[in-house]
Design a protein around this motif. Structure first.
Motif, mmCIF file in Angstrom:
data_model
loop_
_atom_site.group_PDB
_atom_site.id
_atom_site.type_symbol
_atom_site.label_atom_id
_atom_site.label_comp_id
_atom_site.label_asym_id
_atom_site.label_seq_id
_atom_site.Cartn_x
_atom_site.Cartn_y
_atom_site.Cartn_z
ATOM 1 N N THR A 50 9.300 -88.779 17.838
ATOM 2 C CA THR A 50 9.884 -89.650 18.858
ATOM 3 C C THR A 50 10.345 -88.783 20.028
ATOM 4 N N ARG A 51 10.309 -89.372 21.225
ATOM 5 C CA ARG A 51 10.853 -88.668 22.404
ATOM 6 C C ARG A 51 12.008 -89.500 22.963
ATOM 7 N N VAL A 52 12.684 -90.225 22.073
ATOM 8 C CA VAL A 52 13.675 -91.191 22.552
ATOM 9 C C VAL A 52 14.819 -90.527 23.330
ATOM 10 N N LEU A 53 15.100 -89.258 23.048
ATOM 11 C CA LEU A 53 16.144 -88.556 23.817
ATOM 12 C C LEU A 53 15.540 -87.515 24.765
ATOM 13 N N GLU A 54 14.292 -87.750 25.176
ATOM 14 C CA GLU A 54 13.645 -86.795 26.090
ATOM 15 C C GLU A 54 14.503 -86.595 27.343
ATOM 16 N N GLY A 55 14.741 -85.350 27.672
ATOM 17 C CA GLY A 55 15.535 -85.038 28.865
ATOM 18 C C GLY A 55 17.010 -84.815 28.554
ATOM 19 N N ALA A 56 17.484 -85.314 27.410
ATOM 20 C CA ALA A 56 18.907 -85.118 27.061
ATOM 21 C C ALA A 56 19.112 -83.713 26.499
ATOM 22 N N VAL A 57 20.298 -83.182 26.731
ATOM 23 C CA VAL A 57 20.620 -81.833 26.243
ATOM 24 C C VAL A 57 21.895 -81.892 25.409
ATOM 25 N N MET A 58 21.837 -81.248 24.254
ATOM 26 C CA MET A 58 23.024 -81.097 23.413
ATOM 27 C C MET A 58 23.506 -79.656 23.498
ATOM 28 N N ALA A 59 24.831 -79.474 23.592
ATOM 29 C CA ALA A 59 25.389 -78.116 23.509
ATOM 30 C C ALA A 59 26.096 -77.978 22.172
ATOM 31 N N SER A 60 25.756 -76.941 21.415
ATOM 32 C CA SER A 60 26.517 -76.724 20.178
ATOM 33 C C SER A 60 27.353 -75.462 20.339
ATOM 34 N N LEU A 61 28.656 -75.666 20.171
ATOM 35 C CA LEU A 61 29.625 -74.572 20.351
ATOM 36 C C LEU A 61 30.308 -74.350 19.013
ATOM 37 N N PHE A 62 29.956 -73.274 18.358
ATOM 38 C CA PHE A 62 30.483 -73.018 17.009
ATOM 39 C C PHE A 62 31.328 -71.759 17.021
ATOM 40 N N PHE A 63 32.631 -71.951 16.781
ATOM 41 C CA PHE A 63 33.588 -70.842 16.787
ATOM 42 C C PHE A 63 33.894 -70.402 15.357
ATOM 43 N N GLU A 64 33.099 -70.855 14.416
ATOM 44 C CA GLU A 64 33.316 -70.564 13.000
ATOM 45 C C GLU A 64 31.950 -70.584 12.320
ATOM 46 N N ALA A 65 31.854 -69.911 11.162
ATOM 47 C CA ALA A 65 30.571 -69.810 10.458
ATOM 48 C C ALA A 65 29.968 -71.189 10.180
ATOM 49 N N SER A 66 28.660 -71.272 10.283
ATOM 50 C CA SER A 66 27.955 -72.518 9.970
ATOM 51 C C SER A 66 26.489 -72.218 9.703
ATOM 52 N N THR A 67 25.928 -72.877 8.720
ATOM 53 C CA THR A 67 24.475 -72.856 8.536
ATOM 54 C C THR A 67 23.974 -74.283 8.725
ATOM 55 N N ARG A 68 24.413 -75.172 7.830
ATOM 56 C CA ARG A 68 23.898 -76.540 7.812
ATOM 57 C C ARG A 68 24.273 -77.356 9.043
ATOM 58 N N THR A 69 25.544 -77.345 9.402
ATOM 59 C CA THR A 69 25.961 -78.276 10.462
ATOM 60 C C THR A 69 25.281 -77.916 11.779
ATOM 61 N N ARG A 70 25.314 -76.624 12.145
ATOM 62 C CA ARG A 70 24.740 -76.275 13.443
ATOM 63 C C ARG A 70 23.226 -76.476 13.440
ATOM 64 N N LEU A 71 22.551 -75.922 12.415
ATOM 65 C CA LEU A 71 21.086 -76.021 12.422
ATOM 66 C C LEU A 71 20.614 -77.468 12.266
ATOM 67 N N SER A 72 21.325 -78.264 11.469
ATOM 68 C CA SER A 72 20.840 -79.638 11.293
ATOM 69 C C SER A 72 21.134 -80.481 12.531
ATOM 70 N N CYS A 73 22.269 -80.243 13.196
ATOM 71 C CA CYS A 73 22.517 -80.972 14.453
ATOM 72 C C CYS A 73 21.462 -80.592 15.488
ATOM 73 N N GLU A 74 21.174 -79.301 15.580
ATOM 74 C CA GLU A 74 20.194 -78.865 16.584
ATOM 75 C C GLU A 74 18.805 -79.400 16.238
ATOM 76 N N SER A 75 18.436 -79.329 14.956
ATOM 77 C CA SER A 75 17.129 -79.830 14.543
ATOM 78 C C SER A 75 17.034 -81.331 14.807
ATOM 79 N N ALA A 76 18.103 -82.065 14.486
ATOM 80 C CA ALA A 76 18.099 -83.519 14.702
ATOM 81 C C ALA A 76 17.899 -83.830 16.182
ATOM 82 N N PHE A 77 18.607 -83.114 17.034
ATOM 83 C CA PHE A 77 18.505 -83.397 18.474
ATOM 84 C C PHE A 77 17.110 -83.047 19.000
#
Ligand code: ASP
Length: 348
Positions: free
Chosen positions: A39-66
């Motif tokens: 799907t390209r339903v969010l084509e053109g939208a940008v997500m910023a992920s700002l992680f000030f603490e360790a993360s594997t799942r939350t950051r990568l899965s949010c980025e992959s989802a977006f």
């Protein structure tokens, strides 16, 4: 209620109807999460992920989802590489980054920081974990997993016996989960922890006000009996600042314990990471081939439910059905070698 434009800082935001609407949307998006549709339903939208603490799942899965929604991602991890290290406030950082994106995901060890980020911007801020506070997107994926696991065995979410085990004081995932699971009816919630790591009183009181039964225990040996769900958690050692934390081996959830006390249809979950170091007394790897262990179905569920949340917060949910199209690339039929029995005849 519409989620469009909302900050998602706490599970308090959701009611049962909204949760179930997200489950339906997540089902629709599961083939996209699995790489079988695009799907390209969010084509053109940008997500910023700002992680000030360790993360594997939350950051990568949010980025992959977006990214799978057709959007783009910019990210920064660790305070040391951001201008906060030069004395910049959270408010200034938030306002600046908001000019670069359409949605922010923020994780921070201080409970109040995500609120400061949110107060400084009209761009939706998603709490990716705030200290020992909350982790609402984890709770969404936990609820979505549970809904699917129970549905497979003919159960709904009402009238269940739920055992939450481990560090319930500092574990932010169980705080958010308590708020969502208690949207359902007639639960017995067994909080199993050493006394010094108990569930915060406010969460227990609010569950009781909603009509649920609360049991407190410090013994998994007895408390896990007859549970529909065993939700194990990790001792949050990063919150203890070097103080010794007694945590007995009773809190090791392993094959011997599960075969002794759990039912054949008990679902076993954990937000991960589990601590696999010797003596850590966490969820044991000897359960890996046990079909009751849902931890990797749980991590997989993190993509479609976060996609559902992002399209909802960005007001694009209604555009999803018409946006789905076939893909041309190879993807194995099942992601994990043991997945087939759980995904057969489903959206993936
Ligand atoms: N990954 C989860 C969190 O960030 C659970 C944990 O770290 O134990 O809260």
């Amino acid at each position: 209620m519409s989620l469009t434009g909302k900050h998602v800082l706490s599970s308090d935001l959701f009611d049962r109807e909204e949760l179930e609407r997200l489950f339906v949307l997540a089902d629709l998006l599961t083939p996209v999460a699995r790489g079988r549709k695009a799907t390209r339903v969010l084509e053109g939208a940008v997500m910023a992920s700002l992680f000030f603490e360790a993360s594997t799942r939350t950051r990568l899965s949010c980025e992959s989802a977006f990214l799978r929604l057709g959007g783009g991602v910019v990210n920064s991890t660790g305070p040391e590489i951001m201008s906060i290290a030069k004395g910049e406030s959270y408010a200034d950082t938030s306002r600046v980054v908001s000019g670069y994106c359409d949605l922010l995901v923020v994780r921070h060890p201080e409970e109040t920081a995500v609120h400061e980020f949110a107060a400084a911007t009209n761009v939706p801020v998603i709490n990716g974990g705030n200290g020992a506070g909350e982790h609402p997107t984890q709770a969404l994926l936990d609820m979505y997993t549970l809904h699917r696991e129970f549905a497979r065995t003919g159960r709904g979410l009402d009238n269940r016996r739920i055992a939450l085990v481990g560090d319930l004081r500092y574990g932010r995932t169980v705080h958010s989960l308590m708020k969502l699971i208690t949207l359902y009816e007639n639960l017995t919630i067994v909080c199993v922890s050493p006394a010094h790591l108990g569930m915060p009183a406010a969460l227990l009181e609010s569950a009781e006000r909603r009509g649920h039964r609360i049991e407190l225990s410090d013994s998994p040996q007895t408390a896990l009996k007859d549970a529909d769900l065993v939700y194990a958690t990790r001792l949050q050692t990063e919150r203890f600042a070097g103080q010794p934390t007694p945590y007995s081996d009773e809190f090791r959830i392993d094959k011997a314990l599960v075969s002794r006390v759990c039912r054949d249809d008990t679902v076993i979950m954990h937000p991960l990471p589990r601590n696999s170091r010797p003596g850590s007394n966490d969820l044991a790897a000897d359960l890996n081939s046990d079909p009751r262990l849902a931890i990797f179905r749980q991590t997989d569920a993190g993509i479609p439910i976060r996609m559902a949340l992002f399209v909802s917060v960005l007001g694009a949910a209604e555009a999803v059905p018409d946006s789905l199209r076939r893909v041309a690339w190879y993807r194995p039929e099942y992601t994990g070698p043991d997945d087939a029995p759980f995904y057969r005849n489903t959206a993936g």
